[in-house]
Design a protein around this motif. Structure first.
Motif, PDB file in Angstrom:
ATOM      1  N   ASP A 236     -52.300 -11.593  65.153  1.00 50.93           N
ATOM      2  CA  ASP A 236     -52.910 -10.447  64.475  1.00 50.93           C
ATOM      3  C   ASP A 236     -51.877  -9.346  64.253  1.00 50.93           C
ATOM      4  O   ASP A 236     -51.831  -8.710  63.195  1.00 50.93           O
ATOM      5  CB  ASP A 236     -54.081  -9.930  65.305  1.00 50.93           C
ATOM      6  CG  ASP A 236     -54.814  -8.769  64.640  1.00 50.93           C
ATOM      7  OD1 ASP A 236     -54.875  -8.732  63.390  1.00 50.93           O
ATOM      8  OD2 ASP A 236     -55.332  -7.893  65.364  1.00 50.93           O
ATOM      9  N   THR A 237     -51.015  -9.144  65.259  1.00 47.90           N
ATOM     10  CA  THR A 237     -49.966  -8.129  65.156  1.00 47.90           C
ATOM     11  C   THR A 237     -49.054  -8.416  63.963  1.00 47.90           C
ATOM     12  O   THR A 237     -48.772  -7.528  63.147  1.00 47.90           O
ATOM     13  CB  THR A 237     -49.130  -8.084  66.448  1.00 47.90           C
ATOM     14  OG1 THR A 237     -49.973  -7.673  67.536  1.00 47.90           O
ATOM     15  CG2 THR A 237     -47.956  -7.123  66.312  1.00 47.90           C
TER      16      THR A 237
ATOM     17  N   ARG B 101     -50.846  -7.947  60.609  1.00 50.50           N
ATOM     18  CA  ARG B 101     -50.942  -6.515  60.288  1.00 50.50           C
ATOM     19  C   ARG B 101     -49.590  -5.982  59.822  1.00 50.50           C
ATOM     20  O   ARG B 101     -49.506  -5.212  58.862  1.00 50.50           O
ATOM     21  CB  ARG B 101     -51.404  -5.725  61.512  1.00 50.50           C
ATOM     22  CG  ARG B 101     -52.834  -5.969  61.944  1.00 50.50           C
ATOM     23  CD  ARG B 101     -53.171  -5.087  63.133  1.00 50.50           C
ATOM     24  NE  ARG B 101     -54.504  -5.351  63.664  1.00 50.50           N
ATOM     25  CZ  ARG B 101     -55.255  -4.449  64.282  1.00 50.50           C
ATOM     26  NH1 ARG B 101     -54.802  -3.216  64.456  1.00 50.50           N
ATOM     27  NH2 ARG B 101     -56.438  -4.774  64.752  1.00 50.50           N
TER      28      ARG B 101
ATOM     29  N   GLY C 211     -48.613  -7.208  56.401  1.00 51.77           N
ATOM     30  CA  GLY C 211     -49.435  -6.540  55.393  1.00 51.77           C
ATOM     31  C   GLY C 211     -49.078  -5.079  55.197  1.00 51.77           C
ATOM     32  O   GLY C 211     -49.458  -4.466  54.198  1.00 51.77           O
ATOM     33  N   SER C 212     -48.346  -4.513  56.173  1.00 51.23           N
ATOM     34  CA  SER C 212     -47.986  -3.094  56.104  1.00 51.23           C
ATOM     35  C   SER C 212     -46.514  -2.867  55.816  1.00 51.23           C
ATOM     36  O   SER C 212     -46.049  -1.726  55.831  1.00 51.23           O
ATOM     37  CB  SER C 212     -48.331  -2.403  57.431  1.00 51.23           C
ATOM     38  OG  SER C 212     -49.698  -2.540  57.732  1.00 51.23           O
TER      39      SER C 212
ATOM     40  N   ILE D  33     -47.750  -1.448  66.461  1.00 55.02           N
ATOM     41  CA  ILE D  33     -48.831  -2.199  65.817  1.00 55.02           C
ATOM     42  C   ILE D  33     -49.501  -3.113  66.836  1.00 55.02           C
ATOM     43  O   ILE D  33     -50.732  -3.244  66.866  1.00 55.02           O
ATOM     44  CB  ILE D  33     -48.284  -3.012  64.624  1.00 55.02           C
ATOM     45  CG1 ILE D  33     -47.843  -2.060  63.502  1.00 55.02           C
ATOM     46  CG2 ILE D  33     -49.320  -4.009  64.108  1.00 55.02           C
ATOM     47  CD1 ILE D  33     -47.149  -2.751  62.344  1.00 55.02           C
TER      48      ILE D  33
ATOM     49  N   ARG E 118     -51.911  -1.152  68.932  1.00 57.37           N
ATOM     50  CA  ARG E 118     -53.170  -0.876  68.224  1.00 57.37           C
ATOM     51  C   ARG E 118     -54.038  -2.124  68.144  1.00 57.37           C
ATOM     52  O   ARG E 118     -55.267  -2.054  68.254  1.00 57.37           O
ATOM     53  CB  ARG E 118     -52.882  -0.327  66.819  1.00 57.37           C
ATOM     54  CG  ARG E 118     -52.408   1.117  66.830  1.00 57.37           C
ATOM     55  CD  ARG E 118     -52.457   1.732  65.441  1.00 57.37           C
ATOM     56  NE  ARG E 118     -51.571   1.076  64.495  1.00 57.37           N
ATOM     57  CZ  ARG E 118     -50.285   1.348  64.344  1.00 57.37           C
ATOM     58  NH1 ARG E 118     -49.719   2.293  65.083  1.00 57.37           N
ATOM     59  NH2 ARG E 118     -49.552   0.706  63.442  1.00 57.37           N
ATOM     60  N   ALA E 119     -53.407  -3.289  67.943  1.00 56.81           N
ATOM     61  CA  ALA E 119     -54.168  -4.545  67.872  1.00 56.81           C
ATOM     62  C   ALA E 119     -54.892  -4.817  69.187  1.00 56.81           C
ATOM     63  O   ALA E 119     -56.063  -5.216  69.194  1.00 56.81           O
ATOM     64  CB  ALA E 119     -53.237  -5.714  67.522  1.00 56.81           C
TER      65      ALA E 119
ATOM     66  N   ASP F 221     -57.758  -2.258  69.570  1.00 58.03           N
ATOM     67  CA  ASP F 221     -58.890  -2.623  68.698  1.00 58.03           C
ATOM     68  C   ASP F 221     -59.660  -3.795  69.287  1.00 58.03           C
ATOM     69  O   ASP F 221     -60.894  -3.837  69.248  1.00 58.03           O
ATOM     70  CB  ASP F 221     -58.392  -2.987  67.297  1.00 58.03           C
ATOM     71  CG  ASP F 221     -57.901  -1.771  66.518  1.00 58.03           C
ATOM     72  OD1 ASP F 221     -58.167  -0.629  66.949  1.00 58.03           O
ATOM     73  OD2 ASP F 221     -57.237  -1.973  65.482  1.00 58.03           O
TER      74      ASP F 221
END
Length: 203
Positions: free
Chosen positions: A66-67, A70, A73-74, A91, A94-95, A98
């Motif tokens: 997921d990291t 993300r 994608g960023s 990141i 934050r993953a 979340d």
């Protein structure tokens, strides 16, 4: 003496971080080879960091994936103002946060078996350093969250104190204090673990 299976990181060379940041910037421009180099260079760091932040070892691989999803994608927003390593680990943080929030919002079935015995049974045995590595991870797990994170960032992943402070949103001095306290606690626990137990008296 307990020797960690995960070696403590020495100070990383600035040139290594510069190369990784350059790959991230090239990946932003569409260079697929740079994407591969960027992911390979930081995959182990992300796995380690997520593993120490996350309470569920079975979720580590998913959180690492997921990291990177993300991050990729960023990438168009990454401008290289900080190192790509610091940017990616932020990141990852934050993953994990979340994921914890999402898990807390979901009802948990009460009849699920405990994952710990299953995870222990699934672990490989007889590997060099396996027991020592497990012991180190158990000791780290016993540290308060803030001290564990500071220790992992600076001592395992080799981030400079300034970057660890930026990620943790606190002064550099606070990070240094947390690392010093974590190190003192770990040394005390290691010393206690190495003390011989009471001798058995023959009947």
């Amino acid at each position: 003496m307990i020797t960690p299976a995960l070696p403590l990181a020495h100070e990383r060379s600035e040139s290594a971080d510069e190369s990784i940041t350059a790959w991230a910037l090239a990946a932003r421009g569409g260079d697929s080879a740079a994407v591969d180099r960027f992911v390979r260079a930081l995959h182990r760091d992300v796995i380690r960091y997520v593993a120490h932040l996350c309470a569920d070892p079975q979720a580590v691989d998913d959180l690492a994936q997921d990291t990177f999803l993300r991050a990729l994608g960023s990438l168009h927003r990454f401008e290289g103002r900080s190192s790509a390593r610091t940017w990616l680990l932020a990141i990852a943080r934050r993953a994990v946060a979340d994921s914890i929030r999402h898990s807390a919002a979901r009802p948990r079935p009460a009849d699920l078996p405990d994952w710990e015995p299953a995870a222990e049974l699934a672990q490989p045995r007889g590997l060099p350093g396996f027991d020592d590595g497990v012991a180190l991870l158990e000791l780290l797990a016993g540290l308060p969250d803030e001290r564990r994170e500071a220790f992992v960032l600076t001592q395992l992943l080799g981030l400079p104190y300034a970057e660890a402070a930026e990620m943790s949103n606190c002064p550099v001095g606070t990070v240094r204090s947390r690392v010093a306290r974590a190190r003192a606690t770990l040394l005390a626990l290691l010393a206690a673990a190495e003390e011989p137990g009471p001798a058995l008296v023959a009947a």
